[in-house]
Design a protein around this motif. Structure first.
Motif, PDB file in Angstrom:
ATOM      1  N   TRP A  51       0.838  -1.192   0.000  1.00 28.20           N
ATOM      2  CA  TRP A  51       0.000   0.000   0.000  1.00 28.20           C
ATOM      3  C   TRP A  51       0.878   1.248   0.000  1.00 28.20           C
ATOM      4  CZ3 TRP A  51      -5.402  -0.833   0.253  1.00 28.20           C
ATOM      5  CH2 TRP A  51      -5.785  -2.149   0.535  1.00 28.20           C
ATOM      6  N   THR A  52       0.688   2.107  -0.979  1.00 30.06           N
ATOM      7  CA  THR A  52       1.442   3.354  -1.083  1.00 30.06           C
ATOM      8  C   THR A  52       0.787   4.416  -0.201  1.00 30.06           C
ATOM      9  OG1 THR A  52       0.119   4.219  -2.906  1.00 30.06           O
ATOM     10  CG2 THR A  52       1.969   2.755  -3.480  1.00 30.06           C
ATOM     11  N   PRO A  53       1.482   5.551   0.048  1.00 28.35           N
ATOM     12  CA  PRO A  53       0.857   6.629   0.814  1.00 28.35           C
ATOM     13  C   PRO A  53      -0.475   7.089   0.231  1.00 28.35           C
ATOM     14  CG  PRO A  53       3.207   6.994   0.676  1.00 28.35           C
ATOM     15  CD  PRO A  53       2.918   5.807  -0.197  1.00 28.35           C
ATOM     16  N   GLY A  54      -0.587   7.115  -1.106  1.00 24.21           N
ATOM     17  CA  GLY A  54      -1.864   7.490  -1.709  1.00 24.21           C
ATOM     18  C   GLY A  54      -2.960   6.483  -1.409  1.00 24.21           C
ATOM     19  N   ASP A  55      -2.613   5.185  -1.462  1.00 24.63           N
ATOM     20  CA  ASP A  55      -3.587   4.143  -1.104  1.00 24.63           C
ATOM     21  C   ASP A  55      -4.059   4.316   0.339  1.00 24.63           C
ATOM     22  OD1 ASP A  55      -3.160   2.926  -3.596  1.00 24.63           O
ATOM     23  OD2 ASP A  55      -1.548   1.665  -2.802  1.00 24.63           O
ATOM     24  N   ILE A  56      -3.094   4.574   1.229  1.00 26.35           N
ATOM     25  CA  ILE A  56      -3.428   4.694   2.658  1.00 26.35           C
ATOM     26  C   ILE A  56      -4.288   5.918   2.906  1.00 26.35           C
ATOM     27  CG2 ILE A  56      -2.432   5.006   4.959  1.00 26.35           C
ATOM     28  CD1 ILE A  56       0.040   3.459   3.910  1.00 26.35           C
ATOM     29  N   ALA A  57      -4.002   7.014   2.183  1.00 26.41           N
ATOM     30  CA  ALA A  57      -4.816   8.215   2.362  1.00 26.41           C
ATOM     31  C   ALA A  57      -6.266   7.960   1.949  1.00 26.41           C
ATOM     32  CB  ALA A  57      -4.226   9.362   1.551  1.00 26.41           C
ATOM     33  N   ARG A  58      -6.468   7.182   0.885  1.00 25.60           N
ATOM     34  CA  ARG A  58      -7.838   6.867   0.468  1.00 25.60           C
ATOM     35  C   ARG A  58      -8.529   5.981   1.504  1.00 25.60           C
ATOM     36  NH1 ARG A  58      -5.055   7.405  -4.308  1.00 25.60           N
ATOM     37  NH2 ARG A  58      -6.084   8.816  -5.785  1.00 25.60           N
ATOM     38  N   LEU A  59      -7.770   5.039   2.083  1.00 26.43           N
ATOM     39  CA  LEU A  59      -8.354   4.216   3.135  1.00 26.43           C
ATOM     40  C   LEU A  59      -8.723   5.049   4.355  1.00 26.43           C
ATOM     41  CD1 LEU A  59      -5.999   1.098   2.984  1.00 26.43           C
ATOM     42  CD2 LEU A  59      -8.413   1.183   2.320  1.00 26.43           C
ATOM     43  N   GLU A  60      -7.872   6.022   4.697  1.00 32.36           N
ATOM     44  CA  GLU A  60      -8.188   6.902   5.822  1.00 32.36           C
ATOM     45  C   GLU A  60      -9.487   7.666   5.561  1.00 32.36           C
ATOM     46  OE1 GLU A  60      -4.655   9.222   6.074  1.00 32.36           O
ATOM     47  OE2 GLU A  60      -3.688   7.876   7.512  1.00 32.36           O
ATOM     48  N   LEU A  61      -9.660   8.126   4.322  1.00 35.61           N
ATOM     49  CA  LEU A  61     -10.887   8.827   3.972  1.00 35.61           C
ATOM     50  C   LEU A  61     -12.087   7.900   4.084  1.00 35.61           C
ATOM     51  CD1 LEU A  61     -12.556  11.141   2.906  1.00 35.61           C
ATOM     52  CD2 LEU A  61     -11.770  10.596   0.587  1.00 35.61           C
ATOM     53  N   MET A  62     -11.945   6.675   3.618  1.00 32.64           N
ATOM     54  CA  MET A  62     -13.052   5.721   3.725  1.00 32.64           C
ATOM     55  C   MET A  62     -13.389   5.452   5.183  1.00 32.64           C
ATOM     56  SD  MET A  62     -13.638   2.091   1.861  1.00 32.64           S
ATOM     57  CE  MET A  62     -15.067   1.065   2.260  1.00 32.64           C
ATOM     58  N   CYS A  63     -12.362   5.317   6.031  1.00 29.06           N
ATOM     59  CA  CYS A  63     -12.613   5.099   7.462  1.00 29.06           C
ATOM     60  C   CYS A  63     -13.383   6.268   8.068  1.00 29.06           C
ATOM     61  CB  CYS A  63     -11.291   4.904   8.197  1.00 29.06           C
ATOM     62  SG  CYS A  63     -10.484   3.318   7.892  1.00 29.06           S
ATOM     63  N   ARG A  64     -12.997   7.484   7.698  1.00 30.20           N
ATOM     64  CA  ARG A  64     -13.685   8.653   8.254  1.00 30.20           C
ATOM     65  C   ARG A  64     -15.143   8.684   7.817  1.00 30.20           C
ATOM     66  NH1 ARG A  64      -8.613  10.908   7.069  1.00 30.20           N
ATOM     67  NH2 ARG A  64      -9.245  11.969   5.158  1.00 30.20           N
ATOM     68  N   LEU A  65     -15.383   8.387   6.553  1.00 29.81           N
ATOM     69  CA  LEU A  65     -16.753   8.442   6.043  1.00 29.81           C
ATOM     70  C   LEU A  65     -17.627   7.360   6.685  1.00 29.81           C
ATOM     71  CD1 LEU A  65     -16.034   9.137   2.265  1.00 29.81           C
ATOM     72  CD2 LEU A  65     -16.916  10.751   3.965  1.00 29.81           C
ATOM     73  N   THR A  66     -17.107   6.145   6.792  1.00 30.89           N
ATOM     74  CA  THR A  66     -17.909   5.081   7.403  1.00 30.89           C
ATOM     75  C   THR A  66     -18.161   5.376   8.876  1.00 30.89           C
ATOM     76  OG1 THR A  66     -15.892   3.783   7.779  1.00 30.89           O
ATOM     77  CG2 THR A  66     -17.168   3.299   5.785  1.00 30.89           C
ATOM     78  N   ALA A  67     -17.200   6.024   9.555  1.00 32.23           N
ATOM     79  CA  ALA A  67     -17.406   6.385  10.960  1.00 32.23           C
ATOM     80  C   ALA A  67     -18.520   7.410  11.116  1.00 32.23           C
ATOM     81  CB  ALA A  67     -16.106   6.936  11.554  1.00 32.23           C
ATOM     82  N   GLN A  68     -18.775   8.191  10.047  1.00 33.73           N
ATOM     83  CA  GLN A  68     -19.850   9.181  10.073  1.00 33.73           C
ATOM     84  C   GLN A  68     -21.189   8.614   9.620  1.00 33.73           C
ATOM     85  OE1 GLN A  68     -18.270  12.286   7.587  1.00 33.73           O
ATOM     86  NE2 GLN A  68     -16.535  12.669   8.955  1.00 33.73           N
ATOM     87  N   GLY A  69     -21.238   7.302   9.332  1.00 30.96           N
ATOM     88  CA  GLY A  69     -22.484   6.660   8.963  1.00 30.96           C
ATOM     89  C   GLY A  69     -22.705   6.474   7.483  1.00 30.96           C
ATOM     90  N   VAL A  70     -21.716   6.837   6.649  1.00 30.63           N
ATOM     91  CA  VAL A  70     -21.854   6.654   5.207  1.00 30.63           C
ATOM     92  C   VAL A  70     -21.713   5.163   4.891  1.00 30.63           C
ATOM     93  CG1 VAL A  70     -20.868   7.221   2.960  1.00 30.63           C
ATOM     94  CG2 VAL A  70     -20.897   8.937   4.786  1.00 30.63           C
ATOM     95  N   PRO A  71     -22.599   4.587   4.082  1.00 33.13           N
ATOM     96  CA  PRO A  71     -22.471   3.171   3.719  1.00 33.13           C
ATOM     97  C   PRO A  71     -21.112   2.896   3.086  1.00 33.13           C
ATOM     98  CG  PRO A  71     -24.610   4.017   3.044  1.00 33.13           C
ATOM     99  CD  PRO A  71     -23.809   5.205   3.485  1.00 33.13           C
ATOM    100  N   PRO A  72     -20.537   1.726   3.341  1.00 35.67           N
ATOM    101  CA  PRO A  72     -19.198   1.437   2.808  1.00 35.67           C
ATOM    102  C   PRO A  72     -19.093   1.565   1.293  1.00 35.67           C
ATOM    103  CG  PRO A  72     -19.771  -0.156   4.503  1.00 35.67           C
ATOM    104  CD  PRO A  72     -21.012   0.662   4.248  1.00 35.67           C
TER     105      PRO A  72
END
Length: 349
Positions: A51-72
């Protein structure tokens, strides 16, 4: 002028390291890749994910969105289509690629310069991801051992959540409760040595009115690993019950925890230090060891408080150094004051 040599590409991480960083399980990352096509940009030998830094940044964004209740599925779609550097990290409040500690938003959970495992645990707690919190705790306890895991991962995360709760009103109290529950559960799963040493016990208790028992739970687990007999009484033990427990058990040492100045009662400490136990003609005393930030300067002392406790009363400063003090007392030596003050205070939540 010679051209500058090409810069090496950013380091890519394996799935396990990324999971610890994000506070999710490796199974979750593989599931997201399979279901939502949010996977690593490259593989080694066609098999191993990197996983590159760009991949990890996208995963971090997905984690934030799902934590706010957005469907995966929707979170993954947004993460794939959006530059993740524009979004702030809920643990540090900084954008991807910005050094930790930079100014962040009002929801930032500040950790400072800590181990990666600490950030992973904090991220899982903020998302209220119970499974990930449980897995993170089990992993750091197995890999680092109880003392290092407590002082370098668990306690800093508890401190950060507590500070955020104190500064944000009732927000984040659910994060503190969830994290505390799973920390307590993980500590109680640590198996003590099979045969305790034939010695008087160490009595652990929180001062009357004190609800913060996690530091004493960590100490109880550490003493159990060292085969030292323990009597754990937990939070908010009434003063009379505490004194009676000392008389009944005849402990080698009594450790009294106070998180705040309002629960650190010097009058109680003085009465505990003066208790004698055992049959007439063979009376014994317990070493009184005071732990927790509440015993600092300005702790609560009633107007009619007795004189300061005798010299056998000592302060504990940190789990590792506190254990050294208790072990010296259990061995029949005087409390090691210098050892007890050798490390910063690492207890607490």
């Amino acid at each position: 002028m010679e051209p500058e040599p090409p810069q090496p590409p950013p380091a890519a991480l394996a799935t396990g390291a990324v999971a610890r960083h994000l506070g999710v399980s490796p199974t979750t990352l593989r599931s997201w890749e399979r279901r939502y096509a949010i996977g690593p940009a490259r593989r080694e030998d066609g098999r191993h994910r990197r996983w590159t830094p760009g991949d990890i940044a996208r995963l971090e964004l997905m984690c934030r969105l799902t934590a706010q209740g957005v469907p995966p599925s929707e979170a993954a779609r947004v993460a794939r289509a959006t530059d993740p550097g524009a979004f702030a990290d809920p643990v540090e409040g900084v954008s991807a690629g910005v050094a930790p500690g930079a100014p962040g938003g009002p929801r930032a959970l500040r950790l400072g310069d800590v181990r990666p495992e600490c950030r992973g645990l904090a991220r899982a707690a903020v998302r209220l991801d119970a499974q990930a919190v449980e897995e993170q705790l089990a992993g750091v306890l197995a890999e680092l051992g109880l003392i290092t895991a407590w002082e370098e991962v668990i306690a800093p995360t508890l401190h950060a959540v507590g500070r955020k709760w104190a500064s944000a009103g009732e927000r984040y109290v659910e994060v503190e409760h969830l994290l505390s529950w799973y920390v307590s559960s993980a500590l109680r799963r640590i198996r003590p040595a099979p045969e305790p040493l034939p010695a008087p016990p160490v009595l652990l208790a929180c001062a009357p009115g004190e609800q913060h028992s996690l530091p004493m739970e960590a100490l109880a687990a550490a003493l159990g690993e060292r085969a030292l007999p323990v009597r754990m009484f937990g939070a908010d033990l009434p003063a009379d019950a505490l004194r009676e427990a000392v008389r009944r058990t005849g402990p080698r040492a009594v450790v009294l925890w106070a998180q705040s100045r309002t629960t650190a009662d010097n009058a109680l400490a003085g009465s505990l230090a003066g208790i004698e136990w055992g049959p007439r003609g063979a009376r014994g005393h317990s070493a009184l060891l005071l732990a927790g930030p509440g015993w600092g300067a300005g702790s609560a002392v009633p107007a009619a408080a007795p004189p300061p406790p005798p010299a056998r009363t000592e302060r504990l400063f940190g789990l590792r150094s506190g254990l050294a003090v208790i072990e010296s007392v259990a061995a029949g030596r005087a409390p090691a004051t210098a050892a007890g003050r050798a490390a910063p205070a690492a207890y607490g939540s």
